[in-house]
Design a protein around this motif. Structure first.
Motif, PDB file in Angstrom:
ATOM      1  N   UNK A  81     -32.079  -1.892-149.850  1.00  0.00           N
ATOM      2  CA  UNK A  81     -31.127  -1.487-150.889  1.00  0.00           C
ATOM      3  C   UNK A  81     -30.520  -0.118-150.626  1.00  0.00           C
ATOM      4  N   UNK A  82     -31.224   0.710-149.882  1.00  0.00           N
ATOM      5  CA  UNK A  82     -30.727   2.054-149.606  1.00  0.00           C
ATOM      6  C   UNK A  82     -30.995   3.067-150.690  1.00  0.00           C
ATOM      7  N   UNK A  83     -31.738   2.692-151.721  1.00  0.00           N
ATOM      8  CA  UNK A  83     -32.038   3.656-152.776  1.00  0.00           C
ATOM      9  C   UNK A  83     -32.946   4.751-152.240  1.00  0.00           C
ATOM     10  N   UNK A  84     -32.738   5.956-152.702  1.00  0.00           N
ATOM     11  CA  UNK A  84     -33.527   7.081-152.212  1.00  0.00           C
ATOM     12  C   UNK A  84     -34.985   6.930-152.633  1.00  0.00           C
ATOM     13  N   UNK A  85     -35.917   7.092-151.696  1.00  0.00           N
ATOM     14  CA  UNK A  85     -37.335   6.965-152.051  1.00  0.00           C
ATOM     15  C   UNK A  85     -37.770   7.888-153.180  1.00  0.00           C
ATOM     16  N   UNK A  86     -37.166   9.072-153.277  1.00  0.00           N
ATOM     17  CA  UNK A  86     -37.564  10.022-154.312  1.00  0.00           C
ATOM     18  C   UNK A  86     -37.240   9.528-155.711  1.00  0.00           C
TER      19      UNK A  86
END
Length: 266
Positions: free
Chosen positions: A159-164
């Motif tokens: 998805x490319x969502x930021x891990x943070x």
């Protein structure tokens, strides 16, 4: 049991909790919490979901405040409550609800049995979180936890969502290492259905306090109102420093959700 530092519960299900239970949580040190809806609601038609979400943002914060708990909210479609028809309608109406309360995340979202419908709903809600610039609470099921966790982590990466911005919940001793190795925060659910307080303490002792938060999941099936106060107390009894107790009991959760500590227990 001595009362310890103020606790922030990363996930409670208040819809069917009586006010006395909420007052008891506050009395034993839970000063702030993220309120969510899981599969405890009846029905999975769009109208059922939207009615539950509306109650969560319009009524439950008032009940939590009366009990002495500072309320925050997360909104998301549990995989057991994905509507067979009308998924896009529910997702389209969620942003307006985000404006009605202190909504800090999309969730809990995730997989239960797996399959195309669950994965579609999960990915669509990740897209919603990205469009809103908010965080995501990801749940992992009890059955085949390791397999579903690996699939969820793969979908998160795609998805490319930021891990943070991702908190993976209901971790156990096996999956917590995998979750943190991928850069995500992990939530330990201390309840009769998940992890005992003593086992949660053992995990903190083994792994350290970085990116670990506590949740009670109280209100979602059999629960323990004293789960987090007991865990915080046992952390101290195990010889862990007050700083580590504060991190796990509240500070890591506040940092993840982007909540000002001054507002967390106001």
């Amino acid at each position: 049991m001595e009362r310890g530092p103020a606790i922030f519960d990363a996930s409670i299900h208040p819809l069917f909790l009586p006010e006395q239970d909420l007052r008891d949580l506050a009395f034993f040190g839970v000063g702030g919490a993220v309120a969510v809806v899981g599969d405890e609601i009846e029905g999975q038609e769009p109208e059922d979901l939207l009615a539950a979400f509306a109650r969560l943002v319009r009524e439950e914060p008032l009940r939590l405040r009366r009990a002495g708990i500072t309320p925050f909210v997360a909104l998301g479609i549990h995989p057991r409550r994905i509507p067979a028809h009308g998924l896009e309608r529910v997702i389209a109406e969620l942003p307006a609800l985000f404006d009605e309360a202190r909504v800090v995340a999309v969730g809990p979202v995730g997989l239960e049995e797996g399959g195309p419908l669950e994965e579609e709903a999960f990915l669509r809600q990740l897209e919603l979180a990205q469009s809103l610039g908010t965080r995501v609470i990801v749940r992992t099921p009890s059955r085949e936890k390791a397999r579903h966790t690996r699939r969820l982590l793969g979908l998160l990466r795609e998805s490319g969502i930021e891990p943070a911005r991702v908190l993976v919940g209901q971790v156990n001793a096996q999956t917590v290492r995998l979750v943190r190795a991928c850069g995500y925060a992990a939530s330990i659910s201390v309840s009769p259905l998940r992890i005992r307080a003593e086992d949660a303490v053992a995990l903190v002792r083994q792994l350290g306090s970085s990116d670990l938060v506590l949740a009670s999941e109280v209100g979602a099936g059999p629960g323990d109102l004293l789960a987090l106060p007991r865990t915080a107390w046992l952390l101290g009894q195990a010889g862990l420093s007050p700083e580590i107790v504060r991190r796990v009991a509240r500070e890591n959760a506040l940092a993840f959700f982007g909540i000002d500590p001054a507002a967390a227990f106001a």
